[in-house]
Design a protein around this motif. Structure first.
Motif, PDB file in Angstrom:
ATOM      1  N   LEU A  37       6.510  -4.812   4.212  1.00 19.44           N
ATOM      2  CA  LEU A  37       6.762  -4.157   2.918  1.00 19.44           C
ATOM      3  C   LEU A  37       7.674  -5.002   2.036  1.00 19.44           C
ATOM      4  O   LEU A  37       7.489  -5.084   0.821  1.00 19.44           O
ATOM      5  N   TYR A  38       8.658  -5.644   2.646  1.00 17.22           N
ATOM      6  CA  TYR A  38       9.570  -6.524   1.913  1.00 17.22           C
ATOM      7  C   TYR A  38       8.802  -7.673   1.260  1.00 17.22           C
ATOM      8  O   TYR A  38       8.973  -7.970   0.084  1.00 17.22           O
ATOM      9  N   PHE A  39       7.927  -8.306   2.026  1.00 16.52           N
ATOM     10  CA  PHE A  39       7.132  -9.411   1.470  1.00 16.52           C
ATOM     11  C   PHE A  39       6.169  -8.931   0.382  1.00 16.52           C
ATOM     12  O   PHE A  39       5.947  -9.629  -0.604  1.00 16.52           O
ATOM     13  N   GLN A  40       5.604  -7.744   0.535  1.00 17.57           N
ATOM     14  CA  GLN A  40       4.731  -7.190  -0.503  1.00 17.57           C
ATOM     15  C   GLN A  40       5.518  -6.953  -1.788  1.00 17.57           C
ATOM     16  O   GLN A  40       5.037  -7.229  -2.888  1.00 17.57           O
ATOM     17  N   ALA A  41       6.732  -6.445  -1.654  1.00 18.41           N
ATOM     18  CA  ALA A  41       7.581  -6.195  -2.820  1.00 18.41           C
ATOM     19  C   ALA A  41       7.946  -7.501  -3.516  1.00 18.41           C
ATOM     20  O   ALA A  41       7.941  -7.579  -4.748  1.00 18.41           O
ATOM     21  N   ILE A  42       8.252  -8.538  -2.750  1.00 17.64           N
ATOM     22  CA  ILE A  42       8.586  -9.842  -3.328  1.00 17.64           C
ATOM     23  C   ILE A  42       7.392 -10.401  -4.097  1.00 17.64           C
ATOM     24  O   ILE A  42       7.544 -10.950  -5.189  1.00 17.64           O
ATOM     25  N   ALA A  43       6.205 -10.248  -3.540  1.00 16.09           N
ATOM     26  CA  ALA A  43       5.006 -10.764  -4.202  1.00 16.09           C
ATOM     27  C   ALA A  43       4.771 -10.059  -5.538  1.00 16.09           C
ATOM     28  O   ALA A  43       4.312 -10.681  -6.495  1.00 16.09           O
ATOM     29  N   VAL A  49      14.413 -10.398  -4.994  1.00 15.04           N
ATOM     30  CA  VAL A  49      15.163 -11.312  -4.120  1.00 15.04           C
ATOM     31  C   VAL A  49      16.583 -11.494  -4.638  1.00 15.04           C
ATOM     32  O   VAL A  49      17.544 -11.475  -3.862  1.00 15.04           O
ATOM     33  N   ASP A  50      16.748 -11.639  -5.969  1.00  7.82           N
ATOM     34  CA  ASP A  50      18.090 -11.798  -6.545  1.00  7.82           C
ATOM     35  C   ASP A  50      18.927 -10.545  -6.310  1.00  7.82           C
ATOM     36  O   ASP A  50      20.109 -10.637  -5.960  1.00  7.82           O
ATOM     37  N   THR A  51      18.322  -9.385  -6.490  1.00  6.37           N
ATOM     38  CA  THR A  51      19.035  -8.125  -6.274  1.00  6.37           C
ATOM     39  C   THR A  51      19.474  -7.995  -4.821  1.00  6.37           C
ATOM     40  O   THR A  51      20.618  -7.632  -4.535  1.00  6.37           O
ATOM     41  N   ILE A  52      18.588  -8.323  -3.916  1.00  5.41           N
ATOM     42  CA  ILE A  52      18.910  -8.220  -2.486  1.00  5.41           C
ATOM     43  C   ILE A  52      19.990  -9.223  -2.109  1.00  5.41           C
ATOM     44  O   ILE A  52      20.909  -8.907  -1.354  1.00  5.41           O
ATOM     45  N   GLU A  53      19.905 -10.428  -2.652  1.00  3.77           N
ATOM     46  CA  GLU A  53      20.906 -11.454  -2.368  1.00  3.77           C
ATOM     47  C   GLU A  53      22.289 -11.025  -2.861  1.00  3.77           C
ATOM     48  O   GLU A  53      23.284 -11.194  -2.158  1.00  3.77           O
ATOM     49  N   ASN A  54      22.352 -10.437  -4.060  1.00  2.00           N
ATOM     50  CA  ASN A  54      23.631  -9.957  -4.590  1.00  2.00           C
ATOM     51  C   ASN A  54      24.188  -8.825  -3.744  1.00  2.00           C
ATOM     52  O   ASN A  54      25.389  -8.770  -3.474  1.00  2.00           O
TER      53      ASN A  54
END
Length: 88
Positions: A37-43, A49-54
């Motif tokens: 699901l994470y990879f689908q959301a990134i696509a 990715v920026d939000t998750i990294e922060n």
């Protein structure tokens, strides 16, 4: 820091995995489904990715954690100049 070795260059922090497993069990059936699901959301939305990294870099607890995102990366001379402009 204990690590879990999945493959040669794929290491995970075991403490983080243990904490995430508790949360993921309430939302998903297993870790594979969550990663998929994470990879689908990134696509669909790469800005996630920026939000998750922060969020991952944000410190929790204590006084210094409250300052995350509040203090910029300006240098002292710029801050001093802005301060003097504000009091003038």
């Amino acid at each position: 820091m204990n690590t879990l070795k999945v493959r040669k260059n794929f290491l995970l922090d075991s403490e983080t995995i243990d904490k995430a497993t508790v949360v993921l069990k309430h939302k998903h059936k297993n870790l594979t489904e969550a990663i998929n699901l994470y990879f689908q959301a990134i696509a669909k939305d790469p800005s996630i990715v920026d939000t998750i990294e922060n969020t991952a870099a944000k410190r929790t607890g204590g006084f210094i954690g409250m300052l995350d995102g509040k203090i910029g990366s300006g240098d002292f001379k710029d801050m001093k100049k802005v301060h003097h402009e504000n009091i003038s």
